[in-house]
Enzyme design. Sequence first.
Site, PDB file in Angstrom:
ATOM      1  N   LYS A 291       0.626  -1.217   0.094  1.00 22.16           N
ATOM      2  CA  LYS A 291      -0.051  -0.027   0.165  1.00 22.16           C
ATOM      3  C   LYS A 291       0.714   1.281   0.025  1.00 22.16           C
ATOM      4  O   LYS A 291       0.618   2.153  -0.663  1.00 22.16           O
ATOM      5  CB  LYS A 291      -1.083   0.195   1.281  1.00 22.16           C
ATOM      6  CG  LYS A 291      -2.112  -1.072   1.318  1.00 22.16           C
ATOM      7  CD  LYS A 291      -3.254  -0.853   2.249  1.00 22.16           C
ATOM      8  CE  LYS A 291      -2.515  -0.528   3.706  1.00 22.16           C
ATOM      9  NZ  LYS A 291      -1.968  -1.642   4.253  1.00 22.16           N
TER      10      LYS A 291
ATOM     11  N   ARG B 242     -11.843   0.059   8.573  1.00 24.75           N
ATOM     12  CA  ARG B 242     -11.342  -1.145   9.015  1.00 24.75           C
ATOM     13  C   ARG B 242     -12.567  -2.169   9.652  1.00 24.75           C
ATOM     14  O   ARG B 242     -12.049  -3.374   9.830  1.00 24.75           O
ATOM     15  CB  ARG B 242     -10.199  -1.131  10.084  1.00 24.75           C
ATOM     16  CG  ARG B 242      -9.020  -0.599   9.541  1.00 24.75           C
ATOM     17  CD  ARG B 242      -7.778  -0.481  10.576  1.00 24.75           C
ATOM     18  NE  ARG B 242      -6.705  -0.054  10.090  1.00 24.75           N
ATOM     19  CZ  ARG B 242      -5.633  -0.042  10.303  1.00 24.75           C
ATOM     20  NH1 ARG B 242      -5.278  -0.562  11.868  1.00 24.75           N
ATOM     21  NH2 ARG B 242      -4.347   0.510   9.967  1.00 24.75           N
TER      22      ARG B 242
ATOM     23  N   ARG C 185      12.513  -6.539   6.222  1.00 27.71           N
ATOM     24  CA  ARG C 185      12.418  -5.182   5.881  1.00 27.71           C
ATOM     25  C   ARG C 185      13.075  -4.313   6.756  1.00 27.71           C
ATOM     26  O   ARG C 185      13.108  -4.443   8.064  1.00 27.71           O
ATOM     27  CB  ARG C 185      10.737  -4.801   5.934  1.00 27.71           C
ATOM     28  CG  ARG C 185      10.635  -3.593   5.504  1.00 27.71           C
ATOM     29  CD  ARG C 185       9.091  -3.206   5.161  1.00 27.71           C
ATOM     30  NE  ARG C 185       8.282  -3.270   6.328  1.00 27.71           N
ATOM     31  CZ  ARG C 185       7.106  -3.110   6.437  1.00 27.71           C
ATOM     32  NH1 ARG C 185       6.452  -2.943   5.298  1.00 27.71           N
ATOM     33  NH2 ARG C 185       6.132  -3.310   7.538  1.00 27.71           N
TER      34      ARG C 185
ATOM     35  N   ARG D  68      11.811  -2.599  12.322  1.00 30.16           N
ATOM     36  CA  ARG D  68      10.457  -2.273  13.074  1.00 30.16           C
ATOM     37  C   ARG D  68      10.277  -3.321  14.269  1.00 30.16           C
ATOM     38  O   ARG D  68      10.674  -4.562  13.918  1.00 30.16           O
ATOM     39  CB  ARG D  68       9.278  -1.909  12.454  1.00 30.16           C
ATOM     40  CG  ARG D  68       9.202  -0.687  11.808  1.00 30.16           C
ATOM     41  CD  ARG D  68       7.750  -0.581  10.881  1.00 30.16           C
ATOM     42  NE  ARG D  68       6.711  -1.383  11.538  1.00 30.16           N
ATOM     43  CZ  ARG D  68       5.502  -0.941  11.087  1.00 30.16           C
ATOM     44  NH1 ARG D  68       5.334  -0.074  10.068  1.00 30.16           N
ATOM     45  NH2 ARG D  68       4.440  -1.483  11.582  1.00 30.16           N
TER      46      ARG D  68
ATOM     47  N   ARG E 223      -0.760  -9.518  13.825  1.00 31.66           N
ATOM     48  CA  ARG E 223      -1.201  -8.445  13.028  1.00 31.66           C
ATOM     49  C   ARG E 223      -2.018  -8.875  11.687  1.00 31.66           C
ATOM     50  O   ARG E 223      -2.968  -8.526  11.469  1.00 31.66           O
ATOM     51  CB  ARG E 223       0.047  -7.459  12.495  1.00 31.66           C
ATOM     52  CG  ARG E 223       0.627  -6.453  13.554  1.00 31.66           C
ATOM     53  CD  ARG E 223       1.973  -6.045  13.312  1.00 31.66           C
ATOM     54  NE  ARG E 223       1.742  -5.170  11.986  1.00 31.66           N
ATOM     55  CZ  ARG E 223       2.954  -4.643  11.244  1.00 31.66           C
ATOM     56  NH1 ARG E 223       3.997  -5.358  11.344  1.00 31.66           N
ATOM     57  NH2 ARG E 223       2.520  -3.864  10.464  1.00 31.66           N
TER      58      ARG E 223
END
Length: 262
Positions: free
Chosen positions: A54, A130, A169, A202, A213
């Site tokens: 996204k 959401r 990442r 992260r 998640r």
Amino acid sequence: MAVQDELEYLKSLVAQLNEKIHTLEAKAKDTVSPPKTPAQQLRTILIGPPGAGKGTQAPRIRDEFCVCHLATGDLLRDQVAKKTKLGVEAKKVMDAGGLVGDDIVVGMIKDQLENNKACKNGFVLDGFPRTVPQASMLDKMLQERKEKLDSVVQLVIEDQLLISRITGRLIHPASGRTYHREFNPPKKPMVDDVTGEPLVQRSDDNVEALRKRLAVFHSQTGPVVDYYKQKGIWHPIDAAQSPNLVWENLRNVLVKSTQQKS
């Protein structure tokens, strides 16, 4: 020696070609392209799990269709930092350990549509809605503005592929630039190519946190997707493809959805 000489010659040729490519790429970036003008207004939502792309695709939609990109997480942080009325309300809730109410978030989106000049040709919503109640509130707010959504695009990708993408990442905190240990590594390990500053991973980019998640995302998003399917504006895109292929498919969907209005 003849083979060795030929090999050295080919290596130097490749180096020259690479240098030429870099020069042409730099020139292409420096060329000022004329400002784009929108052919049609566009109002769309981009849905996808963390790591589906996204963050890559939403800015492309913004630039191609001359619309604003409303990422609700960023919007919330911005309003809190600016101490706007909605931002102050949101901060009170967050400081008390609560979740910011749907009415506050919809209010922030409405405020952007009314006051942000970049939104005059439409918007791409990222991270909202959401839940079905949020989707319903958004529809109601748009109806009051005599507007409605053109499309809802879902970036679809298998969890296991996402996990391999995300756990590698690396992020440059100051700029938001992202790298990947395997697919898009920095020139020097753990160092940003542009500034030379250290890269970080992260804290929630580990496998266990990511599985949680994704489970939350699927449980929340399923009903929202069904809501938009019933309205006939939902479009799935295979996000396992390369970013450019995803963009090509995404752009085709958005162009068609705007043409149907005309």
